[in-house]
Design a protein around this motif. Structure first.
Motif, PDB file in Angstrom:
ATOM      1  N   GLN B  57       0.847  -1.458   0.445  1.00 30.82           N
ATOM      2  CA  GLN B  57      -0.031   0.101  -0.483  1.00 30.82           C
ATOM      3  C   GLN B  57       1.094   0.901  -0.500  1.00 30.82           C
ATOM      4  O   GLN B  57       1.601   1.103   0.638  1.00 30.82           O
ATOM      5  N   GLY B  58       0.197   2.668  -0.312  1.00 21.11           N
ATOM      6  CA  GLY B  58       1.148   3.850  -0.453  1.00 21.11           C
ATOM      7  C   GLY B  58       1.843   4.084  -1.567  1.00 21.11           C
ATOM      8  O   GLY B  58       2.058   3.456  -2.565  1.00 21.11           O
ATOM      9  N   VAL B  59       2.476   5.497  -1.747  1.00 24.42           N
ATOM     10  CA  VAL B  59       3.323   6.026  -2.042  1.00 24.42           C
ATOM     11  C   VAL B  59       4.759   6.839  -1.367  1.00 24.42           C
ATOM     12  O   VAL B  59       4.373   6.819  -0.656  1.00 24.42           O
ATOM     13  N   CYS B  60       5.473   6.764  -2.129  1.00 22.46           N
ATOM     14  CA  CYS B  60       7.128   6.392  -1.559  1.00 22.46           C
ATOM     15  C   CYS B  60       8.054   7.379  -2.124  1.00 22.46           C
ATOM     16  O   CYS B  60       7.771   6.090  -2.916  1.00 22.46           O
ATOM     17  N   ILE B  61       8.345   7.917  -1.963  1.00 26.79           N
ATOM     18  CA  ILE B  61       9.955   9.146  -2.481  1.00 26.79           C
ATOM     19  C   ILE B  61      10.913   7.922  -2.309  1.00 26.79           C
ATOM     20  O   ILE B  61      11.450   7.270  -1.213  1.00 26.79           O
ATOM     21  N   GLU B  62      11.766   7.386  -3.342  1.00 28.45           N
ATOM     22  CA  GLU B  62      13.306   6.292  -2.780  1.00 28.45           C
ATOM     23  C   GLU B  62      14.249   7.510  -3.080  1.00 28.45           C
ATOM     24  O   GLU B  62      13.995   8.864  -3.367  1.00 28.45           O
ATOM     25  N   ASP B  63      15.528   7.367  -2.441  1.00 30.58           N
ATOM     26  CA  ASP B  63      16.898   7.963  -2.623  1.00 30.58           C
ATOM     27  C   ASP B  63      17.355   8.901  -3.851  1.00 30.58           C
ATOM     28  O   ASP B  63      17.902   9.930  -3.595  1.00 30.58           O
ATOM     29  N   ASP B  64      16.687   7.678  -4.163  1.00 29.77           N
ATOM     30  CA  ASP B  64      16.901   8.314  -5.856  1.00 29.77           C
ATOM     31  C   ASP B  64      15.934   9.079  -6.849  1.00 29.77           C
ATOM     32  O   ASP B  64      16.656   9.330  -7.529  1.00 29.77           O
ATOM     33  N   SER B  66      13.052   8.600  -7.446  1.00 31.47           N
ATOM     34  CA  SER B  66      12.105   7.891  -8.253  1.00 31.47           C
ATOM     35  C   SER B  66      10.606   7.089  -7.123  1.00 31.47           C
ATOM     36  O   SER B  66      11.079   7.672  -5.876  1.00 31.47           O
ATOM     37  N   VAL B  67       9.617   7.595  -7.554  1.00 33.95           N
ATOM     38  CA  VAL B  67       8.315   7.567  -6.765  1.00 33.95           C
ATOM     39  C   VAL B  67       8.009   5.453  -6.648  1.00 33.95           C
ATOM     40  O   VAL B  67       7.926   5.046  -7.927  1.00 33.95           O
ATOM     41  N   ALA B  68       8.049   4.763  -5.654  1.00 36.22           N
ATOM     42  CA  ALA B  68       7.440   3.916  -5.332  1.00 36.22           C
ATOM     43  C   ALA B  68       6.246   3.574  -4.958  1.00 36.22           C
ATOM     44  O   ALA B  68       5.919   4.550  -3.793  1.00 36.22           O
ATOM     45  N   TYR B  86       4.849  12.926  -8.421  1.00 30.29           N
ATOM     46  CA  TYR B  86       5.016  13.199  -9.799  1.00 30.29           C
ATOM     47  C   TYR B  86       3.909  13.133 -10.851  1.00 30.29           C
ATOM     48  O   TYR B  86       2.976  12.471 -10.376  1.00 30.29           O
ATOM     49  N   PRO B  87       3.668  14.762 -10.295  1.00 31.33           N
ATOM     50  CA  PRO B  87       1.619  15.171 -10.907  1.00 31.33           C
ATOM     51  C   PRO B  87       1.818  14.623 -11.980  1.00 31.33           C
ATOM     52  O   PRO B  87       0.256  14.776 -12.460  1.00 31.33           O
ATOM     53  N   PHE B 163       8.842   4.196 -10.416  1.00 30.55           N
ATOM     54  CA  PHE B 163       8.421   5.187 -11.776  1.00 30.55           C
ATOM     55  C   PHE B 163       9.654   6.342 -11.480  1.00 30.55           C
ATOM     56  O   PHE B 163       9.562   6.671 -10.010  1.00 30.55           O
ATOM     57  N   PRO B 164      11.044   6.124 -12.649  1.00 32.43           N
ATOM     58  CA  PRO B 164      11.782   7.415 -12.524  1.00 32.43           C
ATOM     59  C   PRO B 164      11.130   8.234 -12.822  1.00 32.43           C
ATOM     60  O   PRO B 164       9.742   8.947 -13.750  1.00 32.43           O
ATOM     61  N   VAL B 165      11.181   9.502 -12.356  1.00 31.29           N
ATOM     62  CA  VAL B 165      10.550  10.614 -12.310  1.00 31.29           C
ATOM     63  C   VAL B 165      11.058  11.360 -13.061  1.00 31.29           C
ATOM     64  O   VAL B 165      11.774  11.900 -13.989  1.00 31.29           O
TER      65      VAL B 165
END
Lengths: 161, 263
Positions: B57-64, B66-68, B86-87, B163-165
């Protein structure tokens, strides 16, 4: 059969259901809460919209067992404690937001979900939010007007086109 | 619909184990699967709900950067929680179905189903996302294998989509208003190392990259770069909502709109 328990309109309820029993079926047939209407049974029309943990969902497109332990709200729980119509229901009556009334439970439940996340929506926002609720009588104008009025906005300038 | 057993595990491992049973099927938000079951187009012996697994569950921003996004995350959650990070992807999620459908439907369910007119396949392919399952990581370029077909093995679960942004991105959806799917949808993403253009709703083979447009836009990122380019209508979908030629034309128009939105 599997036992399912949930809170519906503040009361704890339970029943035995099959895997395939839909939430709409459980509400209507096990609990006799027939205010939740099943219009299309294909998740298009929105007459079956209820709240599950505060979010609007189409109850004909959710298994009853998926709602195990959930807090469910239906149209039967919408009236005020004294039995009078709540502000959205009253606005539907005042602004003639229904004709045959079949879609109305879903409309009211969607409207309540909208006003919770967006207390003063614009007309465009109301229309966008109702994309999943079909009405074949009213042409939507008075439904939109009723929801705008329920949000406390002046609707005198919105014409019933 | 035919009856089935229902299981709702709380870990990925338990879900994998439950899906090992004969004719077991994973259930995401059910916004496609339940209507399919009602039509008796599928008859699993067991449905394994993926909706009770907190790790998915959920959306988080990784260290690099990217949006996981967890595989069981609903469209409504992506629309609200990815809006800052990531609009363009959040906007895509906010255009799927209607509000009540978005409260149930999940990203993993959409990608695993790979409907030829679904929005998320375009978002994943256009972004060059990585689909992470319980066993491996699959590049979006290798994931989509045609109409309702993916690289997923039997019983494999999408746990996360990464997702790479891009520097800029836009999803342009020409709505089929009755189904609320895309008649044609184009997801365009501009990265430092190149432009990706993914098209949904158009091809009989499902989502695809329009590589000629990508090459042209890599040379010059403006609408005029597409002048003279066209999609061959031969493999386009034709139905009562639009002919092959109409869909091929819409691909160009939606791509131009997406370029404009990224300027």
């Amino acid at each position: 059969m599997t036992k399912v328990s949930m809170t519906v309109n503040g009361k704890t309820v339970s029943g035995d259901v099959e895997g395939r029993t839909l939430l709409s079926g459980f509400l209507r047939e096990n609990l006799n809460l027939t205010g939740t209407h099943v219009g299309c049974d294909t998740a298009q029309c929105g007459a079956c919209v209820v709240h599950v943990n505060g979010e609007a969902v189409k109850s004909c497109n959710m298994l009853a067992l998926e709602a195990d332990g959930a807090d469910v709200g239906t149209i039967e729980g919408q009236a005020n404690q004294d039995g009078s119509l709540n502000v959205i229901q009253q606005a539907f009556q005042d602004h003639h937001g229904l004709q045959c009334g079949f879609c109305t439970p879903g409309m009211v439940m969607s409207a309540a979900a909208l006003l919770k996340e967006n207390p003063r929506p614009t007309e465009v926002e109301v229309r966008k939010y109702l994309e999943g609720n079909l009405c074949r009588c009213t042409g939507y104008h008075n439904i939109v007007k009723a929801i705008m009025a329920a949000s406390g906005q002046d609707v005198s300038s919105i014409a019933a086109e | 619909m035919y009856n089935f057993e229902f299981e709702k595990p709380s870990t990925v491992a338990d879900a994998v184990s439950a899906l090992g049973g004969e004719d077991a099927q994973a259930l995401g938000g059910g916004q496609t699967l339940i209507p399919t079951l009602k039509q008796r187009l599928a008859a699993p012996s067991t449905l394994v709900s993926l909706g009770g697994i907190p790790d998915m569950q959920g959306v988080c921003i990784e260290d690099d950067g990217s949006v996981a996004i967890g595989g069981a995350t609903t469209h409504a959650t992506v629309a609200s929680e990815a809006a800052g990070s990531y609009p363009a992807l959040a906007a895509l999620a906010g255009l799927i179905g209607d509000p009540a459908v978005r409260n149930r439907g999940t990203i993993g369910g959409s990608l695993a189903n790979n409907d030829p007119a679904a929005c998320y396949p375009a978002g994943a392919l256009g972004s060059g996302a990585t689909i992470i399952t319980n066993t491996r990581q699959i590049a979006a370029d290798d994931f989509f294998e045609g109409l309702f077909s993916t690289a997923l093995e039997e019983g494999e679960i999408i746990t996360t989509v990464n997702f790479p942004v891009p520097q800029a991105a836009s999803y342009q959806k020409f709505l089929q208003p009755a189904s609320r799917f895309a008649l044609v949808g184009v997801y365009l993403a501009r990265f430092a190392d190149g432009v990706r253009v993914a098209v949904t709703g158009a091809s009989e083979d499902g989502v695809f990259r329009w590589s000629e447009a990508e090459e042209a836009l890599n040379k010059e990122f403006r609408q005029d770069a597409l002048t003279g380019l066209s999609i061959n209508p031969a493999n386009m979908i034709a139905d009562l909502h639009g002919s092959k030629a109409y869909r091929a034309h819409l691909v160009s128009v939606m791509t131009k709109w997406a370029i404009e939105a990224c300027m």
